[in-house]
Design a protein around this motif. Structure first.
Motif, PDB file in Angstrom:
ATOM      1  N   THR A 165       0.624  -1.201  -0.151  1.00 53.57           N
ATOM      2  CA  THR A 165      -0.077   0.000  -0.097  1.00 53.57           C
ATOM      3  C   THR A 165       0.793   1.237   0.192  1.00 53.57           C
ATOM      4  N   PRO A 166       0.227   2.549  -0.109  1.00 50.46           N
ATOM      5  CA  PRO A 166       1.281   3.561  -0.267  1.00 50.46           C
ATOM      6  C   PRO A 166       1.698   3.674   0.947  1.00 50.46           C
ATOM      7  N   ARG A 167       1.243   3.312   2.103  1.00 45.33           N
ATOM      8  CA  ARG A 167       1.697   3.655   3.557  1.00 45.33           C
ATOM      9  C   ARG A 167       2.900   2.494   3.855  1.00 45.33           C
ATOM     10  N   GLY A 168       2.877   1.462   2.754  1.00 49.34           N
ATOM     11  CA  GLY A 168       3.966   0.549   3.019  1.00 49.34           C
ATOM     12  C   GLY A 168       3.616  -0.829   3.646  1.00 49.34           C
ATOM     13  N   VAL A 169       2.277  -0.934   3.791  1.00 52.00           N
ATOM     14  CA  VAL A 169       1.659  -2.149   4.244  1.00 52.00           C
ATOM     15  C   VAL A 169       1.624  -3.373   3.185  1.00 52.00           C
ATOM     16  N   ARG A 170       2.334  -4.544   3.445  1.00 56.24           N
ATOM     17  CA  ARG A 170       2.238  -5.566   2.564  1.00 56.24           C
ATOM     18  C   ARG A 170       1.205  -6.296   2.663  1.00 56.24           C
TER      19      ARG A 170
ATOM     20  N   ALA B 154      -8.446  -5.466  -0.810  1.00 56.35           N
ATOM     21  CA  ALA B 154      -7.727  -5.201   0.368  1.00 56.35           C
ATOM     22  C   ALA B 154      -6.899  -3.893   0.438  1.00 56.35           C
ATOM     23  N   VAL B 155      -6.497  -3.698  -0.427  1.00 55.10           N
ATOM     24  CA  VAL B 155      -5.422  -2.415  -0.481  1.00 55.10           C
ATOM     25  C   VAL B 155      -6.549  -1.226  -0.643  1.00 55.10           C
TER      26      VAL B 155
ATOM     27  N   GLY C  24      -6.940   1.787   2.457  1.00 59.03           N
ATOM     28  CA  GLY C  24      -6.667   3.075   1.985  1.00 59.03           C
ATOM     29  C   GLY C  24      -8.068   3.838   2.587  1.00 59.03           C
ATOM     30  N   ALA C  25      -9.097   3.411   2.289  1.00 59.26           N
ATOM     31  CA  ALA C  25     -10.191   4.111   2.590  1.00 59.26           C
ATOM     32  C   ALA C  25     -10.424   4.142   4.272  1.00 59.26           C
TER      33      ALA C  25
ATOM     34  N   LEU D  28      -0.643  -7.969   5.869  1.00 65.16           N
ATOM     35  CA  LEU D  28      -1.890  -8.319   5.897  1.00 65.16           C
ATOM     36  C   LEU D  28      -1.972  -9.421   5.182  1.00 65.16           C
ATOM     37  N   THR D  29      -2.396 -10.701   5.459  1.00 69.75           N
ATOM     38  CA  THR D  29      -2.581 -11.865   4.380  1.00 69.75           C
ATOM     39  C   THR D  29      -4.109 -12.030   4.486  1.00 69.75           C
ATOM     40  N   VAL D  30      -4.570 -12.306   3.389  1.00 73.40           N
ATOM     41  CA  VAL D  30      -5.916 -12.636   3.147  1.00 73.40           C
ATOM     42  C   VAL D  30      -5.998 -14.098   2.288  1.00 73.40           C
TER      43      VAL D  30
END
Ligand code: ZN
Length: 478
Positions: A274-279, A299-300, A304-305, A318-320
């Motif tokens: 994600t833009p904030r660096g969450v993998r 998920a991304v 973000g929202a 985060l794993t899905v």
């Protein structure tokens, strides 16, 4: 947790009776920048009049939180997990025993063939262990380890428990097996400690919902699985070891996990950052209705929202894991068991990363604190969902009731999810969006990595008297 179909049925029934409300449409169009009204937003410092402070930044995890190391092995039969849990625990109140919740032995899970048995217990201060709550199916719903003497607040003890988890047949649950897939979440003895309160020895209930209370713990997981399986679990995962003897070992670390989910399957995976660096890592099985890339993109987008409203995502990863379609989703810290290919369900489970994962709650005593907020968050991401949710405010029932107060799943979902979300949406409308959002952000930041209570929420809502009135009428706040 979200059992999408049952919840939809319950709320739809109300829609027929109540019709649409006039402000449902305008709610969606409300500008987040709407000026607070006479009710001032929550910004004050602690003061004599009881005003609650909002932290300048999110609260940090307790440096003395438990440390949990799980060493797991999925047998070649793919339905037996043997493991050792090593725990370092520093209570903030004196204790003379340690209490673990054995979630697989709850009534519904046990009926499907899941079973958790504790074997050898080792520790400097531990005398012996025993099962309690024999009314639950299986060996017992709780496992209690007596200490040789009292452990004072602030003193540490170290304990290791061996256990065997048997996985039942696939169902909408946190354990199961299916073609090419084995999964278990809450599969190890779960330290049932509520900081500042004590042991959470709540009974199990025959509802599709969680009843646990557990502290955020510095958690590592090591799991050996047959080499054809890919593991998606709680925590930042390292690359697996090279195959040896037909097996590979996967490891992860999550510094603030209340619990752990592990899915081992023949997953095809897709990663995003994600833009904030969450993998974000999403995995699907062959023949899935949606591709891993789609799930990862959902998920991304949800992260973000929700970050816009609630602040940074609580975890680094985060794993899905998309399971066969059992009709819902189940949240775990930095991991989601997504058991239906639904974007809306995924939004709900991502929202649980803030409400349950980070802002913890007693899921037995105050289930609405995570379920109503996660359902409310669905309308944050998709404002049109508010139209469906708002009429649920007229349902009979106390939003703030504990899990043992509901007659069945239909009643539980309608009141806690549906009416609870409607109450939050209505409270936001009443207080003004900006003031309410500021208060919720305050609640999230002040209660991060703790077990929050309705009183904590009431305190941050402070002088937003119209919002408090809405939530009080719904019996969410007393
Ligand atoms: Zn949920």
């Amino acid at each position: 947790m979200s059992a999408r179909r049952r919840a939809a049925v319950a709320v739809a029934g109300v829609l027929l009776l109540a019709g649409c409300t006039s402000f449902a449409d305008t709610l969606a169009a409300e500008d987040d920048a709407r000026a607070p009204t006479a009710e001032s937003p929550v910004t004050a410092s602690p003061s004599a009049d009881g005003e609650v402070s909002c932290p300048a930044k999110r609260a940090e995890p307790d440096p003395d939180r438990p440390r949990v190391d799980l060493d797991l092995r999925l047998a070649d039969d793919r339905r037996t997990v043997t493991g050792t849990e090593t725990l370092t625990f520093t209570p903030d109140l004196p204790v003379d025993e340690l209490v673990f919740r054995l979630v697989p032995n709850g009534p519904d899970s046990a009926k499907a063939g899941n079973r958790l048995e504790v074997g050898r217990v080792r520790g400097d201060d531990s005398a012996h262990g025993r099962y309690e709550q024999a009314a639950a199916a299986g060996p017992g719903g709780l496992y209690v380890v007596d200490l040789a003497g009292e452990l004072a607040a602030g003193e540490s003890t170290r304990l290791a428990l061996d256990f065997t988890l048997t996985l039942g047949s696939g169902a909408f649950d946190r354990f199961g097996t299916d073609d090419g897939l084995s999964w278990w979440a809450s599969g190890a003895p779960l330290l049932a400690w509520e900081p500042g309160v004590g042991w959470a020895e709540d009974p199990f209930v025959e509802l599709s919902g969680e009843t646990t209370t557990s502290p955020a713990a510095d958690t590592t997981v090591e799991v050996s699985v047959p080499q054809d399986l890919t593991v998606l679990m709680t925590g930042a995962q390292a690359a697996p070891t090279a195959a040896r003897g037909g097996r590979r070992t996967w490891t992860s670390h999550e510094p603030v996990a209340r619990d752990v989910s592990v899915a081992a399957g023949t997953f095809t995976t897709e990663e995003r950052t994600t833009p904030r660096g969450v993998r974000v890592t999403a995995g699907v099985l062959s023949g899935a209705e949606v591709e891993a890339a789609q799930v990862a993109d959902w998920a991304v987008a949800a992260i973000g929202a929700l970050e816009q409203r609630l602040g940074p995502f609580p975890y680094g990863t985060l794993t899905v894991a998309l399971l066969p379609d059992y009709g819902g989703g189940i949240e775990y810290p930095s991991a989601i068991l997504e058991a239906t290919p639904s974007r809306a369900v995924l939004v709900h489970e991502v929202a649980h990363q803030w409400f349950y994962g980070m802002v913890g709650n007693s899921q037995f005593r105050d289930p609405w604190l995570d379920e109503a907020f996660a359902t409310y968050a669905e309308a944050v991401v998709n404002p049109a969902d508010a139209t469906d949710l708002l009429p649920a405010l007229t349902i009979d029932g106390d939003v703030g009731a504990s899990m043992d107060r509901f007659a069945g799943d239909r009643n539980y979902f309608a009141v806690v999810y549906g009416k609870g979300a409607a109450a939050l949406l209505t409270a936001r409308r009443a207080a003004g969006a900006a003031a309410f959002d500021a208060a919720i952000r305050c609640y999230v930041d002040a209660n991060a990595w703790r077990i929050a209570t309705p009183a904590d929420l009431g305190a941050v809502l402070g002088r937003l008297t119209s919002a408090v009135a809405v939530l009080t009428r719904a019996h969410a706040l007393d």
